[in-house]
Design a protein around this motif. Structure first.
Motif, mmCIF file in Angstrom:
data_model
loop_
_atom_site.group_PDB
_atom_site.id
_atom_site.type_symbol
_atom_site.label_atom_id
_atom_site.label_comp_id
_atom_site.label_asym_id
_atom_site.label_seq_id
_atom_site.Cartn_x
_atom_site.Cartn_y
_atom_site.Cartn_z
ATOM 1 N N GLN A 3 0.824 -1.207 0.000
ATOM 2 C CA GLN A 3 0.000 0.000 0.000
ATOM 3 C C GLN A 3 0.858 1.257 0.000
ATOM 4 N N ARG A 4 1.933 1.251 0.772
ATOM 5 C CA ARG A 4 2.840 2.399 0.770
ATOM 6 C C ARG A 4 3.482 2.591 -0.597
ATOM 7 N N SER A 5 3.853 1.478 -1.236
ATOM 8 C CA SER A 5 4.460 1.570 -2.561
ATOM 9 C C SER A 5 3.461 2.089 -3.586
ATOM 10 N N GLU A 22 3.186 5.771 -3.080
ATOM 11 C CA GLU A 22 4.397 6.441 -3.545
ATOM 12 C C GLU A 22 4.448 6.530 -5.065
ATOM 13 N N VAL A 23 4.119 5.431 -5.741
ATOM 14 C CA VAL A 23 4.146 5.412 -7.209
ATOM 15 C C VAL A 23 3.064 6.327 -7.769
ATOM 16 N N MET A 51 5.121 5.712 -16.416
ATOM 17 C CA MET A 51 4.090 4.672 -16.406
ATOM 18 C C MET A 51 3.577 4.409 -14.988
ATOM 19 N N HIS A 52 3.404 5.448 -14.211
ATOM 20 C CA HIS A 52 3.006 5.252 -12.818
ATOM 21 C C HIS A 52 1.622 4.623 -12.698
ATOM 22 N N ASN A 53 0.723 4.902 -13.642
ATOM 23 C CA ASN A 53 -0.616 4.291 -13.573
ATOM 24 C C ASN A 53 -0.554 2.781 -13.763
ATOM 25 N N VAL A 54 0.247 2.337 -14.703
ATOM 26 C CA VAL A 54 0.389 0.903 -14.967
ATOM 27 C C VAL A 54 1.027 0.206 -13.768
#
Length: 153
Positions: free
Chosen positions: A56-58, A61-62, A69-72
């Motif tokens: 969840q933290r990752s 953060e992303v 490509m943060h959504n992917v």
């Protein structure tokens, strides 16, 4: 005193032999140490919440980052988190079915101790932080592999 109490017919139980055996074993609780499989369930129930917190933290953060490509990446991590959540649910259900409860945890000298009660037998389960990191890494790799290669499950 009613008419039925004194005639002796209602004093015994009218059960078949196999039902009588189950009735006699009903109140007997099997005390003893948990098996290796049950210890694995206890370990997984301790580690999976840590894995879900890390995921969840990752994801957070992303999602906040400016990576192309943060959504992917966030969607993939959510899929891994869903797998871990499902595994945690199944582990807790199996522990409940086997009458195993995990009570509390405490940390002492970089070792995390968890108390558990297994059918009346009470003990502690301890893991160092390094072992926890390694086991969480294995669980994460297993969850990622199950998503990337769904035909091998």
């Amino acid at each position: 005193m009613t008419k039925l109490e004194g005639n002796g017919r209602w004093g015994g139980k009218m059960l078949l032999t196999e039902h009588q055996e189950k009735y006699d074993q009903r109140d007997r609780t099997v005390l003893g140490k948990p098996s290796a499989d049950e210890l694995r369930l206890i370990r997984d129930s301790i580690l999976l919440p840590h894995l879900m917190t890390m995921l969840q933290r990752s994801i957070d953060e992303v999602s906040r980052s400016q990576i192309t490509m943060h959504n992917v990446m966030a969607r993939f991590m959510r899929a891994v988190l869903d797998r871990a959540n499902l595994e945690s649910f199944n582990t807790k259900r199996e522990l409940k079915k086997r009458n195993i409860k995990i009570l509390s945890d405490r940390t002492q000298d970089d070792i995390v101790y968890n108390r558990y009660v297994c059918r009346g037998y009470e003990d502690t389960f301890g893991m160092t932080r390094e072992v926890m990191r390694a086991e969480i890494g294995k669980n994460l790799a297993k969850a990622v592999d199950s998503i990337l290669n769904p035909s091998q499950e």
